[in-house]
Scaffold this motif. Structure first.
Motif, PDB file in Angstrom:
ATOM      1  N   VAL A  17      39.997  22.184  70.087  1.00  0.00           N
ATOM      2  CA  VAL A  17      39.320  23.479  70.034  1.00  0.00           C
ATOM      3  C   VAL A  17      38.044  23.378  70.876  1.00  0.00           C
ATOM      4  CG1 VAL A  17      38.232  25.191  68.518  1.00  0.00           C
ATOM      5  CG2 VAL A  17      40.257  23.918  67.721  1.00  0.00           C
ATOM      6  N   PHE A  19      33.316  25.552  69.170  1.00  0.00           N
ATOM      7  CA  PHE A  19      33.515  25.570  67.714  1.00  0.00           C
ATOM      8  C   PHE A  19      32.486  26.506  67.081  1.00  0.00           C
ATOM      9  CE2 PHE A  19      33.179  23.263  63.474  1.00  0.00           C
ATOM     10  CZ  PHE A  19      34.409  23.699  63.013  1.00  0.00           C
ATOM     11  N   TYR A  70      36.108  27.981  64.652  1.00  0.00           N
ATOM     12  CA  TYR A  70      36.168  27.502  63.263  1.00  0.00           C
ATOM     13  C   TYR A  70      37.422  28.016  62.558  1.00  0.00           C
ATOM     14  CZ  TYR A  70      35.165  27.366  58.258  1.00  0.00           C
ATOM     15  OH  TYR A  70      35.271  27.176  56.897  1.00  0.00           O
ATOM     16  N   ALA A 103      40.509  26.308  63.910  1.00  0.00           N
ATOM     17  CA  ALA A 103      40.596  24.935  63.419  1.00  0.00           C
ATOM     18  C   ALA A 103      41.053  24.909  61.955  1.00  0.00           C
ATOM     19  CB  ALA A 103      39.233  24.251  63.563  1.00  0.00           C
ATOM     20  N   LYS A 104      40.575  25.888  61.195  1.00  0.00           N
ATOM     21  CA  LYS A 104      40.946  25.969  59.776  1.00  0.00           C
ATOM     22  C   LYS A 104      42.458  26.202  59.637  1.00  0.00           C
ATOM     23  CE  LYS A 104      39.721  29.156  56.204  1.00  0.00           C
ATOM     24  NZ  LYS A 104      38.775  30.190  55.803  1.00  0.00           N
ATOM     25  N   ASN A 133      44.390  23.087  60.833  1.00  0.00           N
ATOM     26  CA  ASN A 133      44.303  22.036  59.817  1.00  0.00           C
ATOM     27  C   ASN A 133      45.308  22.302  58.699  1.00  0.00           C
ATOM     28  OD1 ASN A 133      43.123  19.778  58.454  1.00  0.00           O
ATOM     29  ND2 ASN A 133      41.932  21.198  57.196  1.00  0.00           N
ATOM     30  N   VAL A 176      42.757  17.840  64.335  1.00  0.00           N
ATOM     31  CA  VAL A 176      41.844  18.777  64.991  1.00  0.00           C
ATOM     32  C   VAL A 176      40.742  18.030  65.759  1.00  0.00           C
ATOM     33  CG1 VAL A 176      40.224  20.670  64.620  1.00  0.00           C
ATOM     34  CG2 VAL A 176      42.293  20.516  63.203  1.00  0.00           C
ATOM     35  N   LEU A 215      37.446  18.636  68.375  1.00  0.00           N
ATOM     36  CA  LEU A 215      36.515  19.726  68.664  1.00  0.00           C
ATOM     37  C   LEU A 215      35.604  19.335  69.817  1.00  0.00           C
ATOM     38  CD1 LEU A 215      35.360  20.236  64.957  1.00  0.00           C
ATOM     39  CD2 LEU A 215      37.086  21.618  66.146  1.00  0.00           C
ATOM     40  N   ALA A 243      32.699  21.019  60.747  1.00  0.00           N
ATOM     41  CA  ALA A 243      33.805  20.210  61.270  1.00  0.00           C
ATOM     42  C   ALA A 243      34.521  19.512  60.111  1.00  0.00           C
ATOM     43  CB  ALA A 243      33.291  19.194  62.277  1.00  0.00           C
ATOM     44  N   GLY A 295      37.979  18.264  61.290  1.00  0.00           N
ATOM     45  CA  GLY A 295      37.845  18.141  62.755  1.00  0.00           C
ATOM     46  C   GLY A 295      36.913  17.016  63.164  1.00  0.00           C
ATOM     47  N   SER A 297      44.937  16.177  73.558  1.00  0.00           N
ATOM     48  CA  SER A 297      45.457  17.323  72.807  1.00  0.00           C
ATOM     49  C   SER A 297      46.841  17.779  73.279  1.00  0.00           C
ATOM     50  CB  SER A 297      44.488  18.506  72.920  1.00  0.00           C
ATOM     51  OG  SER A 297      43.253  18.159  72.345  1.00  0.00           O
TER      52      SER A 297
END
Ligand code: NAD
Length: 304
Positions: A144, A147, A152, A155-156, A159, A165, A167, A177, A182, A194
């Motif tokens: 990501v 961030f 965010y 990433a949530k 996850n 994850v 960042l 994080a 992350g 990635s």
């Protein structure tokens, strides 16, 4: 007090204004001359990405105290002219974060499972089962870039999908994080490691063509790039080359250096790309939140 709503606004937002006792005038996207007439006796204006609130409009509004933008970008408002007059400008930057994040993840699925491609083939009467081999996301790594509010949320969700994850952000927020499992890494490491790289940075001088030829070459040949930030964060010519020559596997794009994307643009010729017309914030929920948040800020500014 009088509020001019100059762009479509959710009815709940209008209710907020009326409940506060304001008179609300509504006219959708008036041009500059009409706007000049309309603002003569208003205390506040609400717009979206249109219409333009120019210096001429601001100067024609002696009572104007606040300009509200239901959404994020303020490029249609002459901020300097507003500041000179001491006019407050309010917006709703967080209202669409979840919507943009969900679209970004939607694009990841669409590219990873070739959903748009398969749909196109079905409509052509082609059962393209063999060409539609995809990949799972669980256990894969998502990078990501940026961030903030949207990053965010992305990433949530990632996850929760069981992705690792990574960042990258020049202002790392370690607390947040941790919440999404992350890990902050340098950009080059993120690009190398990635399986999915997703961009959520603002377009500023330092992020213009952040993803260029050199950085695309760092990515895995199996990787997917998602851009739901701003078109110019990616060097489009380099991206087209990367997709044509297989430096990366695919891309999901909601934003473009030129919008609308010109008909017959090279990107539209590539099967490994999924394109959407800048619809990140286009959800019922985001529009409602954006309207209500801005209406509440206007009430606060005028009454508080
Ligand atoms: P935000 O300000 O909350 O987060 C942006 C993050 O990027 C911040 O944490 C900032 O530190 C970081 N950043 C700045 N420069 C960076 C760099 N060089 N490298 C890495 N990170 C960097 O913003 P947000 O609300 O998350 O929105 C992000 C962007 O998404 C917006 O600026 C906008 O361009 C875009 N957006 C797109 C849509 C859409 O419809 N597709 C809708 C809303 C916003």
């Amino acid at each position: 007090m009088k509020v001019l709503v100059a762009a479509p606004l959710h009815e709940k937002a209008i209710e907020v204004l009326k409940k506060a006792g304001f008179e609300v005038i509504y006219e959708e996207y008036p041009d500059e001359d009409r706007l000049v007439e309309l603002v003569k006796d208003v205390d506040a204006i609400i717009v979206r990405s249109k219409p333009k609130v120019t210096r001429k409009v601001i100067e024609a509004a002696p009572k104007l105290k606040v300009i509200g933008r239901a959404g994020v970008g303020l490029d249609n408002i002459d901020l300097k002219a507003a500041e000179e007059r001491g006019i407050k400008v309010v917006n709703s930057p967080g209202a669409s974060s979840r919507s943009v994040a969900e679209l970004a993840i939607g694009l990841v699925f669409a590219v990873a499972r070739k959903i748009a491609f398969a749909d196109r083939k079905m409509r052509e009467g082609v059962w393209a089962k063999k060409q539609c081999m995809g990949i799972e996301l669980e256990g894969k790594t998502i990078g990501v870039v940026g961030f903030g509010r949207i990053g965010y949320q992305v990433a949530k969700i990632a996850n929760a999908l069981g992705m690792n994850v990574l960042l990258y952000d020049p202002y790392p927020n370690e607390e947040r994080a941790k919440e999404v499992g992350g890990k902050f890494v340098p950009l080059e490491e993120l690009l190398r490691e990635s399986d999915v790289v997703t961009l959520h940075v603002p377009l500023v001088e330092t992020t213009y063509h952040l993803i260029n030829e050199e950085r695309l070459k760092l990515m895995k040949p199996t990787a997917i790039l998602i851009n739901a930030a701003r078109g110019a964060v990616v060097d489009t010519d380099a991206l087209v080359k990367a997709l044509q020559e297989g430096w990366i596997a695919g891309a999901g794009l909601d934003v473009f250096e030129e919008e609308p994307l010109p008909k017959d643009h090279p990107l539209t010729k590539l099967d490994n790309v999924v394109l959407t017309p800048h619809i990140g914030a286009s959800t019922v929920e985001a529009q409602m939140r954006a309207g209500v948040e801005v209406a509440e800020k206007i009430v606060e500014a005028l009454k508080g």
